[in-house]
Design an enzyme around this catalytic site. Structure first.
Site, mmCIF file in Angstrom:
data_model
loop_
_atom_site.group_PDB
_atom_site.id
_atom_site.type_symbol
_atom_site.label_atom_id
_atom_site.label_comp_id
_atom_site.label_asym_id
_atom_site.label_seq_id
_atom_site.Cartn_x
_atom_site.Cartn_y
_atom_site.Cartn_z
ATOM 1 N NE ARG A 14 -2.983 7.736 -1.736
ATOM 2 C CZ ARG A 14 -3.084 6.568 -2.351
ATOM 3 N NH1 ARG A 14 -3.032 6.500 -3.673
ATOM 4 N NH2 ARG A 14 -3.253 5.470 -1.651
ATOM 5 C CG HIS A 46 -2.031 0.949 1.186
ATOM 6 N ND1 HIS A 46 -1.857 2.313 1.262
ATOM 7 C CD2 HIS A 46 -3.362 0.746 1.051
ATOM 8 C CE1 HIS A 46 -3.036 2.905 1.183
ATOM 9 N NE2 HIS A 46 -3.973 1.982 1.056
#
Length: 610
Positions: free
Chosen positions: A266, A246
């Site tokens: 994000r 990740h």
């Protein structure tokens, strides 16, 4: 705990329980499988090595991907299917990706019917957010606590249905009668007492393998139990070379290094900067995604205001692309003071927005790192997060090559190909959890009175195997072996790989297996974490060998597998899976190649139209 528990005698008698279906693991896929099997008329039990409610599903914070079209009517299962296949670099089992995209909306609506409290749009529909690799905003969410709400909802239904749950109970072996499953052997973590479960259907829902790596977002339970149990029972694994790092895990303080920072940061406007303050992701857009990814900051910023007509920001590329970009910046000396890079949402969104949309992240950084994410950037870096590989299963029923043995969630393989899109994990759990539960119940029901049994000899052998570490005198501490394994995997089988390091890793794993054969556990069986780890280590070492062996064999870079000595994808490798099975000695693994299932023409057209 369970309604039919038997009391073992003081001399160490073994509990025995009989069920139609045993589900090993109490995360989203395990709970959904148990509910489905129960509703199909089977007598079901769930066995989990931790407490109910502590499954790793709660760490899937951002949302559950389903093409419901609540924000963008143009979204549909075909687009979701295409995004999933592209994210997996076309190595996915196409039928699993198709079923997932088609059935996810219905499974999400089912959760809402059972009481899940999703965030809403202004029109009162389930809200959906953006995530990397998804063409449209399609992640149904509850703030940044989606996995927690899904677990709460499924557990509530499980309890309401009266399904038996064996908590803090670890499965060490599966039983077989001929070529089919007959049950499982386990022990209570508190007392060390043994338990035998007789059942013709077993569903593996044990999660991933992250604790084999030094830096991981995974909790202590993720030791590859289901992968190893399946191998030892005669099942096959696929895609084990594909480990997802990740892009955003915490890097400071050291006590929380690797702890997940949700992709929602994000998705809600956060951007990535290096130590020079540069928004570097524009330098790393692959040709594959250039048609739909913004080229400039201005174009990317406009996307959040008018998502239909602008290309998405590069921070929302698939996870493998973002993780490699971050790794490159750090290696080039443009990292943050603590060895990561900066994730900045403070300069992009108001404090009120951040606290409302990302309450867990605000709390996590404030409490653990003394960082106020509404006022300053976060230091983040790649962390071992998810394994795309797992038990090879039939896409319709999730049955393995062993009759009566099913696998779902992260311990199954095929659905995500070489890289999983964010948000697809939660919908994967509920789509295939239901399918596995239905199939496991049907298998058990179809046997009638001719059910396989478990012999006393099998039970005695499983007991001897579990107690073996107590018999060794003067051997090595299992914690030392675990630390060395984690360091080996981190250094030699990490985000960037080369042949020499992978060969070295396989040699080190073999040495670790020899050391593990002579490890010592002291004390009694009650409350003995050293004994627990000694059992976990057998699984971790076997699964780590699978990862390293498959990574050495695949001579290309694709998705979560990056070879520095073979930097690009190879069309020939794009048409086959690597299959792993236990070797003739029962201590190692053999590897073979297998062609991918051929996608039908009516689905190929979704990619030709691009």
């Amino acid at each position: 705990m369970t309604g039919n528990e038997m009391s073992p005698d003081a001399a160490g008698g073994i509990e025995r329980h009989g069920y139609d279906v045993i589900v090993i693991g109490a995360g989203g896929s395990g709970l959904r499988a148990a509910i489905a099997a129960h509703e199909s008329g089977a007598k079901v039990a769930v066995v989990c090595k931790s407490l109910l409610g502590k499954a790793h599903t709660v760490m899937a914070e951002g949302g559950c991907a389903a093409a419901m079209g609540n924000l963008y009517p143009d979204d549909n299962w075909q687009v979701h299917f295409r995004d999933t296949m592209r994210g997996g670099k076309m190595l996915n089992n196409w039928r699993m990706a198709q079923l997932h995209a088609q059935e996810a909306p219905e499974r999400v609506m089912e959760l809402e019917d059972w009481g899940a409290l999703f965030d809403r749009t202004d029109d009162g529909l389930i809200s959906q957010r953006d995530f990397g690799g998804h063409r449209y905003a399609r992640l149904a969410h509850i703030g940044d606590r989606t996995g927690l709400e899904i677990i709460r909802t499924l557990q509530q239904r499980l309890v309401a249905l009266g399904i038996d749950v064996f908590m803090e109970c670890t499965v060490t072996d599966l039983f077989k009668s001929g070529d089919q499953i007959s049950g499982a052997f386990a022990y209570w973590r508190e007392t060390g007492r043994f338990v035998v479960f007789e059942a013709p259907s077993v569903v593996l829902a044990t999660g991933g393998i992250g604790k084999s790596f030094k830096v991981t977002s995974n909790s202590w339970e993720y030791t590859g139990d289901g992968h190893a149990l399946a191998l030892r029972a005669g099942a096959t694994l696929i895609n084990m070379e594909f480990v997802q790092f990740h892009p955003t895990g915490m890097v400071w303080p050291p006590s929380v290094k690797g702890l997940l920072v949700t992709e929602s940061v994000r998705g809600d406007g956060g951007i990535l900067r290096n130590s020079e303050g540069k928004r570097f992701m524009f330098d790393y857009i692959p040709d594959f995604f250039k048609k739909e990814t913004a080229d400039t900051e201005e174009e990317a910023d406009r996307w959040y205001e008018d998502k239909k007509n602008n290309r998405r920001p590069p921070e929302l590329l698939p996870r493998d692309e973002v993780a490699r970009a971050i790794n490159s910046e750090i290696k080039a000396g443009r990292g943050s003071p603590h060895g990561g890079i900066f994730l900045d949402i403070a300069s992009r969104r108001s404090p009120e927005f951040i606290k409302r949309r990302l309450p867990s992240m605000y709390h996590q950084f404030k409490e653990l790192a003394d960082v106020d994410i509404t006022a300053e950037p976060m230091e983040i870096g790649p962390t071992c997060h998810y394994v795309m590989g797992g038990v090879e299963v039939d896409p319709e029923t999730e049955v393995s090559v062993v009759a009566g043995l099913y696998a779902v969630g992260e311990c199954s393989g095929g659905m995500h190909g070489s890289n999983r899109l964010g948000g697809n994990s939660l919908s994967d759990l509920i789509v295939f959890g239901k399918r596995a539960g239905d199939a496991a119940a049907a298998h058990a029901g179809g046997l009638g009175s001719s059910r396989p049994g478990v012999s006393d000899e099998e039970v005695a052998a499983a007991q001897r195997s579990a107690l073996a570490p107590f018999e060794v005198q003067g051997g090595e501490n299992p914690y030392t072996i675990q630390q060395d394994l984690q360091q080996t995997m981190n250094d030699l089988v990490g985000i960037i790989r080369v042949a020499a390091e992978l060969e070295s890793a396989l040699g080190e794993i073999q040495k670790l297996k020899e050391r593990a054969a002579h490890m010592t556990v002291e004390g009694h069986r009650q409350y003995n974490p050293g004994w627990h780890l000694s059992i976990d280590l057998r699984n971790m070492l076997l699964v780590s060998e699978c990862i390293a062996k498959a990574a050495l064999a695949r001579q290309e870079s694709r998705g979560g597998h990056t070879r520095d000595d073979f930097p690009g994808p190879d069309p020939e490798w794009g048409g086959k899976n690597l299959v792993l099975r236990l070797d003739s000695t029962g201590t190692g693994v053999d590897l073979s190649e297998q062609p991918l299932p051929v996608m039908p023409d009516e689905l190929k057209k979704f990619f030709e139209e691009e």
